[in-house]
Design a protein around this motif. Structure first.
Motif, PDB file in Angstrom:
ATOM      1  N   THR A 286      35.395  38.620  35.493  1.00  0.00           N
ATOM      2  CA  THR A 286      36.174  39.742  36.029  1.00  0.00           C
ATOM      3  C   THR A 286      35.843  40.048  37.491  1.00  0.00           C
ATOM      4  OG1 THR A 286      36.382  40.678  33.807  1.00  0.00           O
ATOM      5  CG2 THR A 286      36.784  42.158  35.656  1.00  0.00           C
ATOM      6  N   PRO A 287      34.566  40.246  37.847  1.00  0.00           N
ATOM      7  CA  PRO A 287      34.290  40.491  39.275  1.00  0.00           C
ATOM      8  C   PRO A 287      34.550  39.270  40.156  1.00  0.00           C
ATOM      9  CG  PRO A 287      32.247  40.380  38.020  1.00  0.00           C
ATOM     10  CD  PRO A 287      33.350  40.419  37.028  1.00  0.00           C
ATOM     11  N   LEU A 288      34.365  38.070  39.609  1.00  0.00           N
ATOM     12  CA  LEU A 288      34.659  36.873  40.399  1.00  0.00           C
ATOM     13  C   LEU A 288      36.143  36.794  40.729  1.00  0.00           C
ATOM     14  CD1 LEU A 288      32.422  34.142  38.723  1.00  0.00           C
ATOM     15  CD2 LEU A 288      32.321  34.908  41.107  1.00  0.00           C
ATOM     16  N   ALA A 289      36.982  37.112  39.738  1.00  0.00           N
ATOM     17  CA  ALA A 289      38.430  37.111  39.990  1.00  0.00           C
ATOM     18  C   ALA A 289      38.796  38.144  41.050  1.00  0.00           C
ATOM     19  CB  ALA A 289      39.181  37.392  38.686  1.00  0.00           C
ATOM     20  N   THR A 290      38.141  39.309  41.004  1.00  0.00           N
ATOM     21  CA  THR A 290      38.395  40.341  42.013  1.00  0.00           C
ATOM     22  C   THR A 290      38.005  39.845  43.404  1.00  0.00           C
ATOM     23  OG1 THR A 290      37.992  42.067  40.370  1.00  0.00           O
ATOM     24  CG2 THR A 290      37.884  42.716  42.669  1.00  0.00           C
ATOM     25  N   LEU A 291      36.842  39.204  43.484  1.00  0.00           N
ATOM     26  CA  LEU A 291      36.378  38.687  44.778  1.00  0.00           C
ATOM     27  C   LEU A 291      37.357  37.656  45.337  1.00  0.00           C
ATOM     28  CD1 LEU A 291      32.551  38.254  44.119  1.00  0.00           C
ATOM     29  CD2 LEU A 291      33.609  39.846  45.728  1.00  0.00           C
ATOM     30  N   ILE A 292      37.785  36.748  44.487  1.00  0.00           N
ATOM     31  CA  ILE A 292      38.700  35.706  44.944  1.00  0.00           C
ATOM     32  C   ILE A 292      40.010  36.326  45.430  1.00  0.00           C
ATOM     33  CG2 ILE A 292      40.113  33.753  44.162  1.00  0.00           C
ATOM     34  CD1 ILE A 292      37.737  33.011  42.311  1.00  0.00           C
ATOM     35  N   GLY A 293      40.498  37.331  44.678  1.00  0.00           N
ATOM     36  CA  GLY A 293      41.739  37.994  45.081  1.00  0.00           C
ATOM     37  C   GLY A 293      41.642  38.636  46.447  1.00  0.00           C
TER      38      GLY A 293
ATOM     39  N   ILE B  59      39.435  37.903  48.829  1.00  0.00           N
ATOM     40  CA  ILE B  59      39.232  36.862  49.851  1.00  0.00           C
ATOM     41  C   ILE B  59      40.572  36.275  50.277  1.00  0.00           C
ATOM     42  CG2 ILE B  59      38.334  34.526  50.208  1.00  0.00           C
ATOM     43  CD1 ILE B  59      35.922  35.373  48.456  1.00  0.00           C
ATOM     44  N   GLU B  60      41.429  35.998  49.308  1.00  0.00           N
ATOM     45  CA  GLU B  60      42.755  35.461  49.637  1.00  0.00           C
ATOM     46  C   GLU B  60      43.572  36.455  50.462  1.00  0.00           C
ATOM     47  OE1 GLU B  60      44.300  34.550  45.790  1.00  0.00           O
ATOM     48  OE2 GLU B  60      43.264  32.612  45.635  1.00  0.00           O
ATOM     49  N   THR B  61      43.434  37.759  50.121  1.00  0.00           N
ATOM     50  CA  THR B  61      44.156  38.778  50.888  1.00  0.00           C
ATOM     51  C   THR B  61      43.649  38.847  52.324  1.00  0.00           C
ATOM     52  OG1 THR B  61      44.477  40.073  48.867  1.00  0.00           O
ATOM     53  CG2 THR B  61      44.815  41.205  50.951  1.00  0.00           C
ATOM     54  N   LEU B  62      42.307  38.767  52.461  1.00  0.00           N
ATOM     55  CA  LEU B  62      41.727  38.814  53.810  1.00  0.00           C
ATOM     56  C   LEU B  62      42.102  37.588  54.630  1.00  0.00           C
ATOM     57  CD1 LEU B  62      38.171  40.214  52.992  1.00  0.00           C
ATOM     58  CD2 LEU B  62      39.982  41.368  54.288  1.00  0.00           C
ATOM     59  N   GLU B  63      42.325  36.486  53.971  1.00  0.00           N
ATOM     60  CA  GLU B  63      42.731  35.277  54.690  1.00  0.00           C
ATOM     61  C   GLU B  63      44.206  35.309  55.078  1.00  0.00           C
ATOM     62  OE1 GLU B  63      39.697  31.949  52.747  1.00  0.00           O
ATOM     63  OE2 GLU B  63      41.681  32.296  51.854  1.00  0.00           O
ATOM     64  N   GLY B  64      44.959  36.213  54.414  1.00  0.00           N
ATOM     65  CA  GLY B  64      46.396  36.260  54.660  1.00  0.00           C
ATOM     66  C   GLY B  64      46.842  37.542  55.310  1.00  0.00           C
ATOM     67  N   PRO B  65      47.514  38.434  54.532  1.00  0.00           N
ATOM     68  CA  PRO B  65      48.154  39.630  55.115  1.00  0.00           C
ATOM     69  C   PRO B  65      47.205  40.568  55.854  1.00  0.00           C
ATOM     70  CG  PRO B  65      48.904  39.247  52.861  1.00  0.00           C
ATOM     71  CD  PRO B  65      47.794  38.306  53.102  1.00  0.00           C
TER      72      PRO B  65
END
Length: 395
Positions: free
Chosen positions: A180-187, A189-195
């Motif tokens: 659960t926290p790993l999925a949150t982190l990945i989400g 990170i992807e947001t910070l890399e994009g929008p």
């Protein structure tokens, strides 16, 4: 019977001199004794009108006594696949009527019946489900012993299966808690890399959330490691004298910032002259930290967390941590010390809980040969008590 007597005597010598564990010696010796008792007599004759099955009393007394003392259900199946002999444990499990009965009727299990009627090779085994109870699990082990007869042991594997289920559930729950926290982190990170790559406010907000999720994983791993260490030492009772009052004061100081945040207080109410307990200081400190931490999490703001220390008879000390919170419904109390069990999963995670705090407390108390008691009243609060042996009680 000379062979049987020699087998039993050899077994006794091997155990007496520590050459082998008792179970690795006794079972083969008993099987040898049974084989000797059965082979020295003529095979029982059966008429078309009736089956004359030898009674238990027809066997050599020493062999019969050994068979009766086997701790598992034990039967002998004759050449015609009837139960020729059954010890007390087998008669208790399968019924007093099984001697003389067709083994298929006695066991009422297709896999076991096929194994025994077709002539089982040495070391044959099969699982028996729901024998003796819906949730019980048994294993049947069969070995030929001569004259086309078979010695059959039925071993209760219920506890082993339950332990395996606990292990599987634990791995599944731990994996879920980490995922659960790993999925949150990945989400994020992807947001910070994009929008949000150019949005400073979003970056700060997301990084704070990511830090919280990472810290949650660290707490979970720390708790898993603590639980593992405690379980590894559970058979070694700690004996060092530990004074509980200084430990309680240390916990109060360590959690002072959390108490102040909710305008809470911590009261230590200790009996004068309280004797030290026999314990592991670090584990008892963790026990107090977990209990007081829970009381802070779930107590209402502005209330007092009470820690009481009292003698309990001549050989025990009673440590009680009490909060003034919402309380816990009675149906949840028996499961509170289960790993990853939560009354309110959402609230537990929001306040930083891993679901392992009370499981760790339970294992610490068990290692100290104590007792854990949990009482709660809706709208009033929860009281957790640990009874711990005094250092003097261990001599």
């Amino acid at each position: 019977m000379a062979v049987a007597g020699l087998a039993v005597a050899t077994a006794a010598i091997a155990i007496g001199f520590g050459l082998a564990p008792w179970w690795a010696v006794i079972i083969p010796a008993v099987l040898s004794a049974v084989a000797g008792a059965l082979l020295v007599q003529d095979p029982p004759s059966y008429s078309a009108a009736e089956a004359n099955v030898p009674s238990r009393d027809s066997y050599d007394p020493p062999a019969h006594e050994l068979i009766e003392r086997i701790e598992h259900p034990f039967i002998v199946v004759d050449a015609k696949r009837r139960v020729e002999l059954a010890n007390a444990m087998a008669r208790k499990l399968l019924g007093e009527h099984i001697v003389g009965q067709d083994v298929r009727l006695a066991l009422r299990n297709p896999a076991a019946a096929a194994l025994l009627t077709e002539g089982a090779p040495p070391g044959s085994r099969t699982e028996l489900l729901d024998l003796g109870g819906q949730d019980q699990r048994w294993e049947l082990l069969a070995d030929p012993i001569g004259n086309d007869k078979q010695a059959v042991r039925i071993v209760d594997r219920t506890a082993l299966r339950a332990a395996e289920k606990m292990r599987v559930d634990f791995v599944a729950n731990a994996s879920h808690e980490l995922r659960t926290p790993l999925a949150t982190l990945i989400g994020f990170i992807e947001t910070l890399e994009g929008p949000a790559v150019e949005d400073a406010d979003a970056r700060r907000r997301f990084l704070a959330i990511m830090r919280g999720e990472a810290q949650r994983m660290i707490r979970l791993v720390d708790d898993l490691m603590s639980l593992s260490r405690i379980e590894a030492d559970k058979h070694r009772q700690p004996t060092a004298p530990v004074a509980l009052i200084p430990l309680a004061e240390e916990v109060r100081d360590a959690l002072g910032h959390r108490l102040a945040k909710g305008e809470r207080k911590m009261l230590i109410d200790a009996e004068p002259g309280l004797p030290p307990v026999a314990g592991d200081r670090d584990q008892l400190l963790q026990l107090l930290h977990n209990l007081v931490g829970n009381a802070i999490k779930y107590g209402r703001p502005g209330t007092t967390v009470k820690v009481r220390l009292r003698r309990d008879g001549a050989s025990m000390v009673r440590l009680t941590v009490e909060d003034e919170g919402e309380g816990i419904a009675a149906e949840h109390l028996p499961r509170l010390t289960e790993r990853f069990y939560r009354v309110d999963p959402g609230r537990s995670r929001s306040v930083g809980g891993t679901g392992l705090g009370l499981a760790i407390v339970k294992h610490i108390v068990e290692r100290h040969r104590g007792q854990l008691l949990i009482d709660s009243e809706i709208g009033v609060g929860t009281r957790v008590t640990a009874l711990l042996p005094t250092a003097a009680s261990l001599g």
